[in-house]
Design an enzyme around this catalytic site. Structure first.
Site, mmCIF file in Angstrom:
data_model
loop_
_atom_site.group_PDB
_atom_site.id
_atom_site.type_symbol
_atom_site.label_atom_id
_atom_site.label_comp_id
_atom_site.label_asym_id
_atom_site.label_seq_id
_atom_site.Cartn_x
_atom_site.Cartn_y
_atom_site.Cartn_z
ATOM 1 C CD GLU A 76 -3.094 0.754 0.158
ATOM 2 O OE1 GLU A 76 -3.040 -0.290 -0.506
ATOM 3 O OE2 GLU A 76 -3.970 1.628 0.004
ATOM 4 C CG ASP A 77 1.796 2.810 3.253
ATOM 5 O OD1 ASP A 77 0.735 3.089 2.672
ATOM 6 O OD2 ASP A 77 1.886 2.654 4.482
#
Ligand code: MN
Length: 735
Positions: A76-77
């Site tokens: 996600e990051d």
């Protein structure tokens, strides 16, 4: 920040077989992926996943879980992808990290105030592997531990969410220790004043009773040891949050020791538990109604212990729990105690068919709540069942779409946007092309391909599950139907004009529009096609000079014998009576008639088997069979309602037939009935009964009982009927 070797050390302590190379690879991978990212505290971001992994070592979890914890924020990051993680760490770990990514997207959703209860269930549903939830809880615990670095507003939201969702989830999973810490941290952030007050008073009471507590501990330990029981006795103070909750529910007195303190006796066998409780009860009287044996009858989540309250030293009520070390492990670590490394690997993506022991445990916990005596638990369970009827899917942008279980990609498309649904042409599920009718599963990522100028097939209406999709499809097909009705109406009006000897032209209708109370010519034509307006009225509106010489031609009515029956009032109904019994069916050489009517062959016809034949209903209660080429048939040209298609029933093996009912709306003109009967007859179906109603001067409805061999047979007939220009609508009548 914890160092790489420290983490490996911790794991090795409980798991000597740990794959150090794998742990090190994950460490390096995550560190590189997060690069220079920093947390609100100013620490390098990587410290976070590392700490989460460290928390999980306290639960002695397997390598895959520890590695997934280190990688949990990468997809996600950072630039990492599921494919890359699969490649570097294998699909098991890839699956866990993918699950965590999906849960992380849920955090975005929860910001939009999703109901806590649903959200908790959603977590359960999405996590296909219980280890995903364990990492998620550790993730939340570390975030709570470092919450003070966040802005005040964010802090409150995260703390509330923790109390609403994650702490009860930890409790549900039997992880009491983790739950206590989450509640403590959240309570401290949300209500610092209340927390301080309770903490102070607890400390105060603790100080005042310090001597008494150690005296009780000592007395218990000595009594047990004198009886030859090896036991460890621990006094324990209750958590501020649980005291607070108790204070909220019922005002408790702070002075009551038994509400604040408890004692735990840990022994080394089940048998020792019972012996210990015997020693305690022989020495101090038990408070009635407080004895509970969760060893012989464990709680649904496998919690085992003996609980009792006694009037102890100094006439003080004392709460006691007696358990073994193994029971204590489960009481504090819950599900995590079942996911120990020694259990071997639990593969991700095995779903519910081949679920891990831990997941079975969780499911059992949830299921057994149904038998729970507490109404609260029961309510929980009821809601849970509702929840199990749902699936949660994502758009490629991570938007969560909740759908009823069984919903397809079409429902999904409509849930995203009506336009997306109406123009949906294809779908990709989890990156792979899939039919739009694919049933969705929890956590699916669905991408809809749209194509302009697409009209949703009307059959979708019966296939979708959501009301939104159904009404949108109905609207879209209605628009398409309207165009078809307008075409049918044009045909009807054109004929009406022709019969009156007037040329048909749209402009004429246009100029007469005010008289129709319709907005456009198409509206008028569609209304005629739909049977809401009569062609004669259109004609009269355009040509008021035409006298209304329209006559409703009544069908020739039968005699008293009941051949035809006339219902009171319009509409006029005539009915071909009763279906015969089985014997008639067999005796009758002609198909198409089961009425038990005498069948007569036209004297001059000479029909022989193999000829195409037609049957004419006659007034003398018989049917006459003519070969289709017979000249005599011209006598009945103006009475199409008497015509029935018939065919030979000789030497043909036929399977069983099934009754079915069709409601057909057709243009009211000569030959309509014949055309319909022909379609049915050509398809080899029997007409068992027909009821004809005159709906209006332009339309009539026919309720036809037919016998078909199967649904395909029926659908063929229905679609062929629909293809006839005289037929405006065919519906199946069920029941
Ligand atoms: Mn995280």
């Amino acid at each position: 920040m914890m160092r790489q070797y420290e983490l490996v050390d911790r794991v090795r302590r409980y798991n000597p077989q740990t794959d150090e190379v794998l742990l090190n690879r994950a460490y390096v991978y995550a560190m590189k992926a997060h690069g220079a990212q920093v947390r609100a505290s100013g620490d390098p971001f990587f410290s976070h996943p590392l700490e989460v992994a460290a928390i999980l070592t306290e639960y002695r979890l397997d390598d895959a879980t520890i590695v997934a914890a280190m990688l949990h924020d990468t997809i996600e990051d950072t630039d990492s992808t599921r494919e890359e993680i699969d490649r570097v760490f294998g699909p098991e770990i890839g699956g866990l990290v993918d699950g965590l990514t999906k849960l992380k997207r849920l955090d975005l959703v929860s910001k939009r105030a999703v109901q806590a209860e649903n959200f908790r269930k959603l977590l359960l549903a999405i996590a296909a592997d219980v280890r995903v939830l364990l990492v998620k809880l550790a993730d939340r615990l570390h975030n709570m531990r470092t919450l003070h670095h966040m802005a005040a507003q964010k802090r409150a939201r995260i703390a509330e969410e923790t109390l609403d969702i994650y702490a009860p989830l930890a409790g549900r999973m039997g992880m009491q220790r983790l739950r206590d810490e989450l509640e403590d941290l959240a309570f401290r952030h949300l209500m610092p004043d209340a927390y301080a007050t309770i903490e102070e008073r607890l400390n105060d009471i603790g100080r005042k009773n310090d001597l008494r507590i150690s005296a009780i501990e000592k007395e218990l330990a000595e009594a047990l040891s004198a009886a030859g029981i090896k036991a460890e006795v621990r006094g324990r103070q209750k958590q501020p949050y649980s005291v607070w909750r108790k204070m909220e529910r019922k005002s408790i007195s702070f002075e009551q020791l038994s509400d604040i303190f408890g004692f735990r006796i840990i022994v080394d066998s089940d048998e020792a538990c019972y012996r210990a409780i015997g020693i305690v009860h022989m020495r101090w009287p038990a408070v009635p109604g407080r004895f509970k044996d969760y060893i012989s009858t464990p709680k649904p989540n496998d919690y085992r212990s003996i609980h009792t309250t006694v009037v102890g030293p100094g006439r003080q009520r004392v709460e006691l729990q007696v358990r073994t070390n193994a029971m204590h492990d489960i009481a504090s670590n819950g599900i995590a105690a079942h996911v120990l490394y020694k259990e071997g690997h639990v593969r991700a993506n095995e779903g519910l068919n081949n679920e891990s022991k831990a997941f079975q445990w969780l499911r059992r916990t949830i299921e057994s709540l149904a038998d729970g005596s507490s109404p609260e638990e029961f309510l929980e369970h009821t809601k849970l069942e509702l929840f199990l009827d749902q699936v949660f899917c994502f758009t490629p942008h991570g938007r969560l779409i909740a759908l009823p279980r069984g919903a397809t990609a079409i429902d999904f498309a409509y849930a995203v946007h009506t336009d997306v649904g109406n123009t949906a042409a294809g779908a990709k599920i989890n990156g792979l092309p899939a039919p739009l009718l694919t049933e969705l599963r929890n956590g699916d990522e669905v991408e809809i391909a749209c194509s302009e100028g697409q009209v949703p097939p009307s059959v979708w209406e019966t296939l979708v599950l959501t009301g939104k999709a159904r009404s949108a499809i109905r609207r879209a097909t209605r628009d398409a139907m309207r165009a078809q009705y307008a075409g049918l109406g044009r045909q009807i009006v054109t004929r009406a004009f022709e019969r009156a000897g007037k040329p048909f032209a749209e402009e004429k209708i246009k100029s007469a529009l005010p008289r129709f109370a319709r907005l456009s010519v198409e509206d008028v034509l569609a209304a005629v096609g739909r049977g809401e307006m009569f062609s004669g009225d259109v004609l009269k509106a355009v040509h008021p000079e035409i006298a209304d010489d329209r006559k409703v031609v009544m069908p020739r009515l039968g005699n008293e014998a009941g051949w035809f029956r006339m219902k009171s009032n319009p509409p006029v109904v005539f009915r071909v009576p009763g279906i015969s019994d089985e014997a008639d069916l067999k005796l009758n050489p002609i198909e198409g008639f089961h009425f038990g009517l005498p069948v007569v062959f036209a004297p001059n016809g000479g029909a022989v088997p193999g000829d195409r034949i037609v049957a004419i209903l006659a007034r003398n209660e018989s049917v006459t069979v003519y070969p289709i080429q017979s000249q005599e048939l011209t006598l009945f040209d103006d009475k199409p309602e008497l015509w029935f298609d018939a065919r030979w029933d000789i030497g043909e093996d036929r399977g069983p037939v099934f009754a079915s009912k069709l409601l057909i709306t057709a243009i009211n003109e000569p030959g309509t009935l014949g055309a319909i009967a022909t379609v049915i007859g050509e398809n080899g179906a029997n007409i068992a009964n027909v009821v004809i109603e005159l709906l209006s001067p332009d339309f009539r409805s026919l309720t036809v009982d037919i016998e078909v061999s199967d649904l395909k047979h029926l659908s063929t007939i229905v679609s062929q009927l629909r293809a006839r220009p005289v037929v405006s609508k065919v519906e199946r009548v069920n029941g």
